[in-house]
Write a protein that holds these residues in place. Structure first.
Motif, PDB file in Angstrom:
ATOM      1  N   PHE A  27      42.849  45.454  34.141  1.00 22.35           N
ATOM      2  CA  PHE A  27      42.565  44.024  34.220  1.00 22.35           C
ATOM      3  C   PHE A  27      42.915  43.413  32.866  1.00 22.35           C
ATOM      4  O   PHE A  27      42.417  43.863  31.830  1.00 22.35           O
ATOM      5  CB  PHE A  27      41.085  43.770  34.527  1.00 22.35           C
ATOM      6  CG  PHE A  27      40.679  44.100  35.939  1.00 22.35           C
ATOM      7  CD1 PHE A  27      40.587  43.103  36.910  1.00 22.35           C
ATOM      8  CD2 PHE A  27      40.372  45.405  36.304  1.00 22.35           C
ATOM      9  CE1 PHE A  27      40.199  43.401  38.212  1.00 22.35           C
ATOM     10  CE2 PHE A  27      39.978  45.715  37.595  1.00 22.35           C
ATOM     11  CZ  PHE A  27      39.898  44.717  38.552  1.00 22.35           C
ATOM     12  N   THR A 147      36.107  41.982  46.181  1.00 25.24           N
ATOM     13  CA  THR A 147      35.365  41.692  44.956  1.00 25.24           C
ATOM     14  C   THR A 147      34.198  42.661  44.825  1.00 25.24           C
ATOM     15  O   THR A 147      33.721  43.220  45.827  1.00 25.24           O
ATOM     16  CB  THR A 147      34.821  40.247  44.952  1.00 25.24           C
ATOM     17  OG1 THR A 147      33.920  40.084  46.060  1.00 25.24           O
ATOM     18  CG2 THR A 147      35.954  39.237  45.053  1.00 25.24           C
ATOM     19  N   ASP A 161      37.677  40.828  40.820  1.00 28.90           N
ATOM     20  CA  ASP A 161      38.494  40.464  41.975  1.00 28.90           C
ATOM     21  C   ASP A 161      39.724  41.352  41.910  1.00 28.90           C
ATOM     22  O   ASP A 161      40.509  41.269  40.953  1.00 28.90           O
ATOM     23  CB  ASP A 161      38.884  38.988  41.897  1.00 28.90           C
ATOM     24  CG  ASP A 161      39.655  38.507  43.121  1.00 28.90           C
ATOM     25  OD1 ASP A 161      40.331  39.336  43.767  1.00 28.90           O
ATOM     26  OD2 ASP A 161      39.607  37.301  43.424  1.00 28.90           O
ATOM     27  N   THR A 162      39.891  42.228  42.883  1.00 27.38           N
ATOM     28  CA  THR A 162      40.968  43.218  42.801  1.00 27.38           C
ATOM     29  C   THR A 162      42.357  42.589  42.856  1.00 27.38           C
ATOM     30  O   THR A 162      43.339  43.252  42.545  1.00 27.38           O
ATOM     31  CB  THR A 162      40.841  44.277  43.912  1.00 27.38           C
ATOM     32  OG1 THR A 162      40.847  43.628  45.189  1.00 27.38           O
ATOM     33  CG2 THR A 162      39.554  45.075  43.760  1.00 27.38           C
ATOM     34  N   ARG A 163      42.445  41.316  43.218  1.00 27.31           N
ATOM     35  CA  ARG A 163      43.743  40.638  43.160  1.00 27.31           C
ATOM     36  C   ARG A 163      44.229  40.499  41.721  1.00 27.31           C
ATOM     37  O   ARG A 163      45.413  40.241  41.475  1.00 27.31           O
ATOM     38  CB  ARG A 163      43.639  39.256  43.823  1.00 27.31           C
ATOM     39  CG  ARG A 163      43.483  39.307  45.338  1.00 27.31           C
ATOM     40  CD  ARG A 163      43.269  37.944  45.939  1.00 27.31           C
ATOM     41  NE  ARG A 163      41.995  37.366  45.487  1.00 27.31           N
ATOM     42  CZ  ARG A 163      41.520  36.203  45.909  1.00 27.31           C
ATOM     43  NH1 ARG A 163      42.214  35.482  46.778  1.00 27.31           N
ATOM     44  NH2 ARG A 163      40.355  35.764  45.467  1.00 27.31           N
ATOM     45  N   GLN A 164      43.308  40.684  40.768  1.00 30.13           N
ATOM     46  CA  GLN A 164      43.668  40.586  39.354  1.00 30.13           C
ATOM     47  C   GLN A 164      44.063  41.933  38.748  1.00 30.13           C
ATOM     48  O   GLN A 164      44.375  42.009  37.562  1.00 30.13           O
ATOM     49  CB  GLN A 164      42.508  39.976  38.566  1.00 30.13           C
ATOM     50  CG  GLN A 164      42.176  38.556  38.999  1.00 30.13           C
ATOM     51  CD  GLN A 164      40.920  38.015  38.331  1.00 30.13           C
ATOM     52  OE1 GLN A 164      40.248  38.718  37.590  1.00 30.13           O
ATOM     53  NE2 GLN A 164      40.607  36.762  38.604  1.00 30.13           N
ATOM     54  N   PRO A 193      36.891  45.307  35.046  1.00 34.46           N
ATOM     55  CA  PRO A 193      37.156  43.934  34.607  1.00 34.46           C
ATOM     56  C   PRO A 193      36.495  43.672  33.263  1.00 34.46           C
ATOM     57  O   PRO A 193      35.850  44.555  32.681  1.00 34.46           O
ATOM     58  CB  PRO A 193      36.519  43.091  35.711  1.00 34.46           C
ATOM     59  CG  PRO A 193      35.352  43.924  36.151  1.00 34.46           C
ATOM     60  CD  PRO A 193      35.844  45.356  36.069  1.00 34.46           C
TER      61      PRO A 193
END
Length: 221
Positions: A27, A147, A161-164, A193
C-alpha cells in the motif's frame, strides 16, 4: 512447552501450514509512512511457522522489545501448490482467506536495519503471526474489492481497501510461485495499509472484514 506443526481449518478441510510469505510493501500510503517506496516487484520476507499464535492464546509482548507494532493484513491460504502459476489461473489455487496481524518488534527491526543485519527476529518471534479463523475462498466474492479494519479498544486504527493494493492477490501468487514455488498450506500475508502503531498490554484488538470476519484478540498483561 511442546510445539507442533500449526494447522488451519477451512470449512471441512484441514491444512498443515507450510511457509508463511509476507509482503513488505503493498500500500503506497504505508510505504510513505515508513519512509520507503514500492519497487517494480514485490518485497517478500518469510516468517517461521512457529510465529503463529496458537488459538486461544493472548498476544505476547516479548521482554526484549519495547515497541511491538500491529500491521493488519488480508491473508491468503494456498490450497493447491505450483510453480510459475499464471496470474489468470492464480485464484484457483486459493483455499481461503483470513485477516492477520504481522506483529513487528519495531525497535529491534530498526536496530537491525541500522547495523545492516537481517531483521528476522523482529518479525518471526513466537506469536508474531496472528490469524483469525479462515473462511472459504467463496466467502469473499472479489478480494480485489474488499475492505477490512483493525480497532483497538473500540478505536479505529487501520482501514484497508484492497483496490489500493499495488500488487493484487493473483499477481502475488504468480510472483511468489515463480521465485519460491508454492505448496499446499502456504500462507501469504498480502501487506498492510497505513496506520501501523504500537500495541499495549491488556488491549483488545478487533479484526473485521464486513459480513465475513469479526474476531477479537487480547494482548497479554
Amino acid at each position: 512447552m511442546e510445539l507442533t506443526v500449526p494447522q488451519i481449518r477451512i470449512a471441512d478441510q484441514t491444512l498443515n501450514v507450510a511457509n508463511i510469505f509476507c509482503v513488505g510493501r503493498n500500500f503506497a500510503a504505508h510505504a510513505a509512512e515508513m519512509g520507503s517506496t514500492i519497487g517494480e516487484e514485490p518485497m517478500v520476507f518469510i516468517k517461521p511457522t512457529s510465529a503463529i499464535l496458537p488459538e486461544g492464546e493472548a498476544i505476547p509482548l516479548p521482554s526484549w522489545s519495547r515497541e511491538i507494532h500491529h500491521e493488519t493484513e488480508l491473508v491468503v491460504a494456498i490450497g493447491k501448490g505450483g510453480r510459475n502459476i499464471d496470474p489468470e489461473d492464480a485464484m484457483s489455487h486459493v483455499a481461503g482467506y483470513a485477516l492477520g496481524l504481522d506483529l513487528t518488534a519495531r525497535d529491534v527491526q530498526a536496530e537491525a536495519k541500522k547495523k545492516g543485519q537481517p531483521w528476522t527476529l523482529s518479525k518471526g518471534y513466537y506469536g508474531a503471526a496472528v490469524l483469525t479463523d479462515f473462511v472459504p475462498a467463496t466467502a469473499i466474492a472479489n478480494p480485489a474489492q474488499t475492505t477490512f479494519t483493525l480497532h483497538i479498544d473500540g478505536e479505529l486504527r487501520q482501514q484497508a481497501d484492497t483496490r489500493q493494493m499495488v500488487f493484487t492477490v493473483p499477481t502475488l501468487i504468480a510472483w511468489i510461485s515463480s521465485r519460491f514455488g508454492l505448496t499446499e498450506g502456504d500462507l501469504i500475508y498480502t501487506g498492510t495499509p497505513e496506520g501501523v502503531g504500537p500495541i499495549l498490554a491488556g488491549q483488545t484488538l478487533q479484526l473485521t472484514l464486513p459480513g465475513v470476519i469479526d474476531q477479537r484478540f487480547v494482548v497479554a498483561k
